[in-house]
Enzyme design. Structure first.
Site, short mmCIF file in Angstrom:
data_model
loop_
_atom_site.label_atom_id
_atom_site.label_comp_id
_atom_site.label_asym_id
_atom_site.label_seq_id
_atom_site.Cartn_x
_atom_site.Cartn_y
_atom_site.Cartn_z
N PHE A 107 -25.02 5.46 8.86
CA PHE A 107 -24.37 4.18 8.57
C PHE A 107 -24.34 3.23 9.76
O PHE A 107 -23.41 2.45 9.92
CB PHE A 107 -22.95 4.40 8.02
CG PHE A 107 -22.94 5.20 6.74
CD1 PHE A 107 -23.11 4.56 5.52
CD2 PHE A 107 -22.81 6.57 6.75
CE1 PHE A 107 -23.13 5.29 4.33
CE2 PHE A 107 -22.84 7.31 5.57
CZ PHE A 107 -22.99 6.66 4.36
N GLU A 148 2.21 0.38 4.04
CA GLU A 148 2.31 -0.91 4.72
C GLU A 148 2.13 -2.01 3.68
O GLU A 148 1.73 -1.74 2.54
CB GLU A 148 1.24 -1.04 5.80
CG GLU A 148 -0.18 -1.06 5.25
CD GLU A 148 -1.20 -1.58 6.24
OE1 GLU A 148 -0.81 -2.26 7.20
OE2 GLU A 148 -2.39 -1.34 6.03
N GLU A 198 0.83 -1.21 0.00
CA GLU A 198 0.00 0.00 0.00
C GLU A 198 0.86 1.26 0.00
O GLU A 198 1.84 1.34 0.73
CB GLU A 198 -0.92 0.03 1.23
CG GLU A 198 -1.94 -1.10 1.24
CD GLU A 198 -3.01 -0.92 2.32
OE1 GLU A 198 -4.09 -1.48 2.15
OE2 GLU A 198 -2.75 -0.21 3.32
P1 ADP Z 1 -4.22 0.34 8.35
O1 ADP Z 1 -3.24 -0.71 8.75
O2 ADP Z 1 -5.17 0.69 9.44
O3 ADP Z 1 -4.84 0.05 7.01
P2 ADP Z 1 -2.62 2.32 6.98
O4 ADP Z 1 -1.24 2.67 7.37
O5 ADP Z 1 -2.78 1.49 5.76
O6 ADP Z 1 -3.34 1.68 8.23
O7 ADP Z 1 -3.43 3.67 6.83
C1 ADP Z 1 -4.83 3.68 6.65
C2 ADP Z 1 -5.26 4.91 5.87
O8 ADP Z 1 -4.84 6.09 6.57
C3 ADP Z 1 -4.63 5.01 4.50
O9 ADP Z 1 -5.40 4.36 3.52
C4 ADP Z 1 -4.60 6.51 4.28
O10 ADP Z 1 -5.89 6.93 3.84
C5 ADP Z 1 -4.39 7.08 5.64
N1 ADP Z 1 -2.95 7.40 5.93
C6 ADP Z 1 -2.05 6.59 6.54
N2 ADP Z 1 -0.84 7.19 6.64
C7 ADP Z 1 -0.97 8.41 6.07
C8 ADP Z 1 -0.07 9.52 5.88
N3 ADP Z 1 1.19 9.50 6.29
N4 ADP Z 1 -0.57 10.62 5.27
C9 ADP Z 1 -1.84 10.66 4.87
N5 ADP Z 1 -2.72 9.68 5.03
C10 ADP Z 1 -2.31 8.54 5.62
MG MG Z 2 -3.93 -0.18 5.18
#
Ligand code: ADP
Ligand code: MG
Ligand code: ADP
Length: 667
Positions: A348, A288, A275
């Site tokens: 929701f 991640e 991702e």
């Molecule tokens: P999870 O493990 O909960 O899926 P992620 O790290 O994938 O956590 O982050 C979830 C969402 O949060 C991402 O899809 C994005 O929309 C937002 N996000 C995460 N990190 C950032 C960042 N550094 N800047 C902006 N948005 C972020």
């Molecule tokens: Mg994620």
């Protein structure tokens, strides 16, 4: 190749995996909790094994119960699906001990990517671009503030063990960092039992773009292009598509190469997803890696033509990847929507109950357009509060993005679900938004487009006329049928009035309707044009499909007192077709008002009372929390809609309530 595999999951993903197993000639064994004994995945499988009571911790999350099911059903391998045990390294380790193959990556890769700090370090080492920030655990608030100042605001504070959008906090200044640090840490501790957090730059107005990777046990890794999943609500994906409208070929190549480099660095040997968060200028940063099959994998399957579950099974069985990077060509465009059992009109809130009617659109491949439905339920299924509220995924594919969106909108219009509340009207409304059609996405899309929640307006203008014409046509067909009942006076003195007043929500349309050679002709007052409505709809049908002036459309029809409810493109209106005299009378007859004077606070969905926040006699202000009700893994806070004094409390913590049960009463 395996002869027999077990699917350690339920719902749509279990059904989807069974389909591929069947196509490959592999027998599929399902597992089920007591809540799922009549579920679709149980019915579809060659054999089904009971693994425990309804709570997931005692069934779908019990490694012991599933390993035992593998033993008793003599399977060679297990597919974990997504969620549940799919990303717990202890699961493949326990399976290995029992001599069963895990259809997924080796457990060390799961461990390496399960920790976001370690994953980010591994990514940086593999020359993957990571979000600027501090590469390690943050010890205290002071360090968090120091690091944030170095990175520059805004920053994001994240839990190392995070997932599902939990343990994330945005901070825009020093004070917010201190508060966000403490809250992220306590949320991480309670949700994941691990309170380590880190800090990185918050990318403004971001988009979520991810790369599908696929590896085998011989060190080969390829990628299958990207998916964009920027349409999210509370960090949960709702609409996904492939390819991303943001990426160009150069960026796609760069992103793909980085994802492959990371996968190779951890010896990745299955299907997985890397991702990224992308800025509008196409710069992108690693977020991640998800070491499993992703919910939204079908959009990739439709644009590449490869079956990801089949690939996972083949590499797990020890086959070499038969696809080379140069074989991967992205064809057309695919859009997926997630159909959830939740009430879009009531913020929701989850909805449970029996599906009294469940007619997904037909799965078709016609004229270059594919409609695919990945579903885990059938008519009569019970949506229980024990599991995820997602009941199906609707996926469309066409040569162009616009074509895939039109196909998705049409398919949503013909997706009929009764018995529970669902988000189809919301998804259908979303498909009509110009900003969505233009592909101008960001993770803030839903909050920005629906700042006050989802309150669809009744269709006006041309769309209103079209729906009014359909309403008049439906009424006309009902009238024709009544007139065919025998024993009526059918002499020349009795003619059906042509003139009708159609009331759609708050608007009125006055028109003439008459059956003519080419269909039902409709003429609106003040509009010279003659409109022709044609359909073979029969009274009682829930789906009206036909044409208005040769434009095809599908409208859902449900009878209500003296009229019907019409659902189309996300609008859901009551339609009444009156003669002029009836309309006059209807205008002066006051509409029926619900008997309840609004003094009772009712339970919006079946659920369990977690806590009551007020006492009898207490004065409360609008917006104050009154009670917390748990349903479908979510805690829902019920708030006072107005100021008042609590007169009586009817519910107790721990009590299970039906929908509309009275929780408390105001004086
Ligand atoms: P999870 O493990 O909960 O899926 P992620 O790290 O994938 O956590 O982050 C979830 C969402 O949060 C991402 O899809 C994005 O929309 C937002 N996000 C995460 N990190 C950032 C960042 N550094 N800047 C902006 N948005 C972020
Ligand atoms: Mg994620
Ligand atoms: P409905 O309201 O049942 O759909 P219409 O709106 O077509 O019926 O009828 C409007 C009015 O026309 C009725 O209230 C009735 O007065 C008259 N009408 C129409 N058809 C008949 C008929 N077959 N027999 C008697 N009256 C009729």
């Amino acid at each position: 190749m395996f002869k027999r595999i077990l699917i350690a999951n339920r719902g749509e993903i279990a059904c989807r995996i069974i389909k591929t197993a069947r196509r490959l000639g592999i027998a599929a064994v399902a597992v089920y909790s007591d809540a799922d004994k009549d579920a679709l995945h149980v019915e579809m499988a060659d054999q089904a094994v009971r693994i425990g009571p309804p709570p997931a911790a005692e069934s779908y999350l019990s490694i012991e119960a599933i390993v035992e099911a593998c033993r008793s059903s003599h399977v060679e391998a297990v597919h974990p699906g997504y969620g549940f045990l799919s990303e717990q390294a202890a699961f493949p380790r326990a399976l290995a001990k029992a001599g069963v193959v895990f259809i997924g990556p080796h457990p060390d890769a799961i461990d390496a990517m399960g920790d976001k700090i370690a994953a980010k370090q591994a990514a940086a080492k593999a020359k993957v671009s990571t979000v600027p920030g501090y590469q390690g655990e943050i010890a205290d608030e002071a360090q968090a503030q120091k690091v944030a100042a170095e990175i520059g605001y805004p920053v994001m504070i994240k839990a190392a063990a995070g997932g599902g959008g939990k343990g994330l906090r945005i901070a825009r200044d020093k004070a917010e960092v201190a508060e966000g640090f403490l809250r992220a840490r306590s949320e991480a501790k309670s949700s994941f039992g691990d309170d380590r957090v880190f800090v990185e730059k918050y990318i403004e107005n971001p988009r979520h773009i991810e790369i599908q990777v696929l590896g085998d046990k011989y060190g080969n890794v390829i990628h299958l292009g990207e998916r964009e999943c920027s349409i999210q609500r509370r960090n949960q994906k709702i609409v996904e598509e492939a390819p991303s409208p943001l990426l160009d070929e150069t960026t796609r190549k760069k992103m793909g190469a980085q994802a492959v480099a990371l996968a190779k660095a951890v010896g990745y040997d299955s299907a997985g997803t890397v991702e990224f968060v992308a800025a509008q200028d196409k710069s992108f940063y690693f977020l991640e890696m998800n070491t499993r099959l992703q919910v939204e994998h079908p959009v990739t399957e439709l644009v590449t033509g490869f079956d990801l579950v089949e690939q996972m099974i083949r590499v797990a069985a020890g086959e070499k990847l038969s696809i080379r990077q140069s074989d991967v060509k992205l064809k057309g465009s695919a859009v997926e929507t997630r159909i959830y059992a939740e009430d879009p009109y009531r913020n929701f809130l989850p909805s449970t109950g029996r599906l009294t009617r469940y007619w997904p659109p037909a799965e078709t491949v016609k004229g270059g357009v594919t409609v695919r439905v990945d579903t885990g339920v059938t008519e009569g299924s019970e949506i229980s509060l024990f599991y995820d509220p997602m009941i199906a995924k609707l996926v469309t594919h066409a040569p162009t993005r616009a074509g895939a969106i039109t196909a998705q909108a049409d398919a949503l219009d013909s997706f009929v679900i009764d018995g529970i509340r669902h988000n189809i009207p919301f998804l259908a409304a979303l498909m009509q938004l110009e900003r969505w059609k233009a592909g101008q996405l960001s993770t803030g899309f839903i909050t920005e487009e629906f700042p006050k929640g989802f309150h669809p307006a009744a269709p006006a203008g041309e769309a209103g006329q079209t729906l009014a014409a359909v309403a008049a046509a439906i009424d006309h067909v009902l009238g024709e049928r009544k007139r065919r009942i025998s024993g009526q006076r059918l002499d020349a003195a009795v003619t059906r009035e042509r003139r009708r007043v159609v009331r759609l929500g708050d608007s009125e349309f006055v028109l003439d309707i008459n059956r003519e050679d080419d269909g039902l002709a409709v003429r609106f007052d003040g509009d010279a044009k003659r409109h022709v409505v044609s359909s073979d709809w029969k009274p009682g049908g829930a789906l009206w499909t036909g044409t208005v002036d040769n434009d095809p459309l599908t409208v859902q029809v449900r009878p209500v007192l003296n009229g019907f409810e019409l659902m189309h493109c996300g609008t859901d209106v009551r339609a009444y077709v009156f003669t002029e005299r009836e309309a006059e009378v209807a205008r002066v007859v006051p509409p029926r008002i619900a008997a309840d004077g609004g003094k009772a606070v009712r339970c919006p969905m079946p659920g369990q009372v977690v806590s009551i926040a007020v006492t009898e006699g207490q004065e409360v202000k609008a917006g104050e929390a009154l009670a917390v009700v748990e349903a479908m893994k979510m805690e829902n806070v019920l708030r006072a809609e107005r100021d008042g004094v609590v007169r009586r409390i009817h519910a107790r913590p721990g009590e299970s309530l039906a929908v509309d049960a009275v929780i408390l009463e105001f004086a």
